[in-house]
Design an enzyme around this catalytic site. Structure first.
Site, PDB file in Angstrom:
ATOM      1  N   VAL A   1       7.699  49.229  40.439  1.00 61.02           N
ATOM      2  CA  VAL A   1       7.839  48.379  39.254  1.00 61.02           C
ATOM      3  C   VAL A   1       9.322  48.133  38.970  1.00 61.02           C
ATOM      4  CG1 VAL A   1       7.320  48.116  36.801  1.00 61.02           C
ATOM      5  CG2 VAL A   1       5.682  49.266  38.315  1.00 61.02           C
ATOM      6  N   LYS A   2       9.682  46.866  38.956  1.00 66.59           N
ATOM      7  CA  LYS A   2      11.074  46.471  38.744  1.00 66.59           C
ATOM      8  C   LYS A   2      11.294  46.209  37.258  1.00 66.59           C
ATOM      9  CE  LYS A   2      14.327  43.506  41.273  1.00 66.59           C
ATOM     10  NZ  LYS A   2      14.397  42.324  42.165  1.00 66.59           N
ATOM     11  N   VAL A   3      12.267  46.910  36.679  1.00 67.82           N
ATOM     12  CA  VAL A   3      12.492  46.884  35.233  1.00 67.82           C
ATOM     13  C   VAL A   3      13.961  46.566  34.953  1.00 67.82           C
ATOM     14  CG1 VAL A   3      12.343  48.224  33.102  1.00 67.82           C
ATOM     15  CG2 VAL A   3      10.688  48.631  34.938  1.00 67.82           C
TER      16      VAL A   3
END
Length: 218
Positions: free
Chosen positions: A86-88
């Site tokens: 998950v890219k945050v």
């Protein structure tokens, strides 16, 4: 050093995969838009297609910018495939979300990092990867590769397990500079990966070998 390709284009991902050196993929909303992939469901199906090509990590970015939204989206993305990371974004609610995901065993890539302070917070929160943007810093006359080197030194000094994923790479030269800086991963366009293979002496040498072979076998 791991090689990730920075694209949402399936043909480019397949080509990089077929070279035998691809370790993963990074994507973002801009790359999805470039491929004309619209709508949440279509984007998520696309992530699954990417995961079916590559056995390594695939970074899928949340669209929400608030904590609750990022947590909700991140859980949904992580459920698509075990390879999803998950890219945050590196904002206050993003750091909180990374800490939450870390406690749940969900891997994360903290993106849009432009300083050692941001990288420190990402590592403290438990990010799997941190993505300093090399090219964008160079664009404003700052030292992107220098930032990569500074983050690598900081993480090694404090024994943080977070991997440094050099992003916004524009050229083969950028890749090699990030290698020398100690980055764990370089994510780059296909052209930069293929550019590593090119050298005029290789072409000239091959041409000479083939010419000599033909002379003795005519």
């Amino acid at each position: 050093m791991k090689f990730f390709i920075d694209t949402a284009n399936l043909d480019q991902i397949r080509e990089a995969h077929d070279l035998g050196v691809l370790d993963g993929v990074t994507t973002n909303p801009s790359l999805m838009a470039k491929e004309g992939i619209k709508g949440v469901e279509n984007q998520r199906r696309h992530y699954v297609e990417i995961c079916n090509i590559v056995q390594g990590d695939v970074s899928a970015e949340v669209i929400a910018t608030d904590y609750e939204g990022m947590v909700r989206e991140g859980k949904e993305l992580a459920a698509l495939n075990p390879h999803i990371v998950v890219k945050v974004p590196c904002i206050a609610d993003g750091i909180k979300a990374i800490k939450h995901f870390s406690g749940k065993g969900i891997r994360t890539n903290c993106t849009l990092v432009f300083s050692t302070g941001q990288a420190l917070l990402a590592a403290k929160a438990g990010a799997t990867y941190v993505s300093p943007f090399v090219g964008r810093l160079d664009d404003i006359c700052e030292d992107g590769v220098g930032l990569v080197a500074d983050i690598v030194r900081m993480y090694r000094f404090y024994n943080y397990p977070t991997q440094v994923l050099a992003a916004s790479i524009r050229s083969s030269k950028h890749i090699m500079e990030c290698v020398e800086a100690g980055a764990d991963v370089a994510t780059c366009p296909l052209s930069a990966i293929k550019g590593l293979m090119n050298h005029p002496l290789t072409d000239a040498g091959l041409k000479k070998f083939l010419e000599d072979y033909k002379k003795v076998n005519e």
